[in-house]
Scaffold this motif. Sequence first.
Motif, PDB file in Angstrom:
ATOM      1  N   UNK A  65       0.101  -0.779  -0.260  1.00 21.64           N
ATOM      2  CA  UNK A  65      -0.077  -0.445  -0.034  1.00 21.64           C
ATOM      3  C   UNK A  65       0.676   1.873  -0.375  1.00 21.64           C
ATOM      4  N   UNK A  66       1.833   1.502   0.655  1.00 25.18           N
ATOM      5  CA  UNK A  66       2.877   2.671   0.999  1.00 25.18           C
ATOM      6  C   UNK A  66       3.949   2.517  -0.455  1.00 25.18           C
ATOM      7  N   UNK A  67       4.024   1.487  -0.959  1.00 25.33           N
ATOM      8  CA  UNK A  67       5.042   1.196  -1.853  1.00 25.33           C
ATOM      9  C   UNK A  67       3.988   2.616  -3.388  1.00 25.33           C
ATOM     10  N   UNK A  68       2.388   1.746  -3.173  1.00 24.34           N
ATOM     11  CA  UNK A  68       1.336   2.380  -4.254  1.00 24.34           C
ATOM     12  C   UNK A  68       1.746   3.368  -4.821  1.00 24.34           C
ATOM     13  N   UNK A  69       1.177   4.319  -3.115  1.00 24.49           N
ATOM     14  CA  UNK A  69       1.140   5.561  -2.412  1.00 24.49           C
ATOM     15  C   UNK A  69       2.068   6.726  -3.272  1.00 24.49           C
ATOM     16  N   UNK A  70       3.427   5.476  -2.815  1.00 27.83           N
ATOM     17  CA  UNK A  70       4.416   6.638  -2.885  1.00 27.83           C
ATOM     18  C   UNK A  70       4.690   6.560  -4.706  1.00 27.83           C
ATOM     19  N   UNK A  73       1.853   8.965  -7.217  1.00 27.25           N
ATOM     20  CA  UNK A  73       1.456   9.564  -6.362  1.00 27.25           C
ATOM     21  C   UNK A  73       1.041  10.741  -8.216  1.00 27.25           C
ATOM     22  N   UNK A  74       0.066  11.345  -7.026  1.00 27.38           N
ATOM     23  CA  UNK A  74       0.140  12.663  -8.579  1.00 27.38           C
ATOM     24  C   UNK A  74       1.352  13.795  -8.915  1.00 27.38           C
ATOM     25  N   UNK A  75       1.809  13.832 -10.231  1.00 26.92           N
ATOM     26  CA  UNK A  75       2.321  14.730 -10.779  1.00 26.92           C
ATOM     27  C   UNK A  75       2.601  15.668 -11.087  1.00 26.92           C
ATOM     28  N   UNK A  76       3.610  16.548 -11.391  1.00 19.30           N
ATOM     29  CA  UNK A  76       3.157  17.693 -12.010  1.00 19.30           C
ATOM     30  C   UNK A  76       1.991  17.313 -13.419  1.00 19.30           C
ATOM     31  N   UNK A  77       3.767  16.731 -13.855  1.00 14.40           N
ATOM     32  CA  UNK A  77       4.096  16.239 -15.166  1.00 14.40           C
ATOM     33  C   UNK A  77       2.512  15.360 -16.192  1.00 14.40           C
ATOM     34  N   UNK A  78       1.526  14.466 -15.429  1.00 12.37           N
ATOM     35  CA  UNK A  78       0.499  14.257 -15.091  1.00 12.37           C
ATOM     36  C   UNK A  78      -0.200  14.707 -16.521  1.00 12.37           C
ATOM     37  N   UNK A  79      -0.624  13.749 -17.580  1.00 11.00           N
ATOM     38  CA  UNK A  79      -1.243  14.241 -18.482  1.00 11.00           C
ATOM     39  C   UNK A  79      -3.342  14.673 -17.738  1.00 11.00           C
TER      40      UNK A  79
END
Length: 342
Positions: A65-70, A73-79
Motif C-alpha cells: 500500500x505504501x509503495x503504491x501510494x508513493x 502519486x500525482x505529479x505535476x507532469x501528469x497528463x
Amino acid sequence: MAYVLQITLVLCWSLAAAFAAPDDGSQSVTNIFAPLSTPAEAINEISLLVLLICAGIFLVVGGLLAYTIIRFRRRPADSGREPPQVYGSSQIELAWTVVPILIVFVLILVTARTIYDVQGAAPPADALNVTVVGHQWWWEIRYPELGIVTANELHVSVSESSRPRPTFLKLESADVAHSFWVPQLAGKTDLIPNRTNRMWIEPKQPGTYLGNCAEYCGTQHAHMLLRVIVHPPGEFEQWVAAQRQPPVEDPQARVGREVFFSTSCVNCHTINGTPARGTFGPDLTHLMSRDTLASGTAPNTPDTLRAWIRDPQTLKEGSLMPNMQLTDAELGHIVTYLLSLK
Ligand code: CUA
C-alpha cells in the motif's frame, strides 16, 4: 483490515495489562504472554504463531500500500488522462484466493491440535479435584474429596516434573453466566447455569496468581476477582489440614458468637459445627485465613471487615449482602467473633 485491528487490540491490551499490575507483592503481572501452567503455555505458543502470521500479512499489505501510494502519486507532469484500465487477472485472483485459504487451513490445524491437547487431557490419579461455583459476585470453591469449602481464593499445589499435580476444575453457576480466567494459568472457561464445564490448570511455580471474572455478570462484575495460591510441595497439605479443623472456640468471642447467631447472618453463611448452614453467601468457617474480602474488593483486615459488615453497599454497591442495621455494639461483637475464625 481485520488483521490490523486484531494485532492493535492484542498489543494495546497486553501493554495495558502489564502497566495495570497491582503492587501488592503477589504474582503481579496477569499477562497471557507470561504463562506458568501447561494449558496457558500451549495457548501462548499458538497465539505467538497467529500474531507472527498476522504481522507478516500486515507488513506485506501495508508495504504494498505504501509503495503504491508513493510510487504512483500525482505529479505535476501528469497528463490528467486515466491510466489504462485492466480487468481480470486469473493469476492474481488465484494467488489472493489460494494463499489465504492455505494460511487459514494451517491456523485451523494448529488450533484444533491445541484444543485437543488441552481439552482432551485426562486427569492423572492424584489430580486435585475442585468445584468452582460462580455467584453474583464471588466464587464458591469446594474440594469435595477433602471436605473443604472456601471462597474467592483457590489453593492448589505446585506441579513439578518429578510429581505432576494438575488441578481439574468443575465449573458451575448459581445464577448467571460467569467466566473463570487466570491469564497465567489457562484460557477462559465460562460458568453457565445448569451446566458443568471443565478445565484444568497445572501451575509450575509457587506464588499468587490473579484472575477475574471474564464474562459480564451484573453491577459488580469488576469486583469478582480471583486468586490462585500455588503452594510449594508439602505446604498445600498444611493448608488442607488447617482448613479441615473445626472453627476455633475463642472464649473472648463468646458474646460476638451469640450476637451473630441471633441475626439473620446464619441464613446465608455456613460456619462448620454451628447452626449457621446458609449457602447463599461464602462459607465463613476460616474467614480470616483469606487475604481479601468481598471477592478481592478489599484486603481482609479488621477495619475493612468492620466497614464491610456495617454497610456492604458502601464497599461494593449492589452486593447481595444487605446492610443489617447493626448498632455499634453489635457490630463490634460480631467483628470480634469473625476475627476469631482463623
Ligand atoms: Cu461474574 Cu462477571
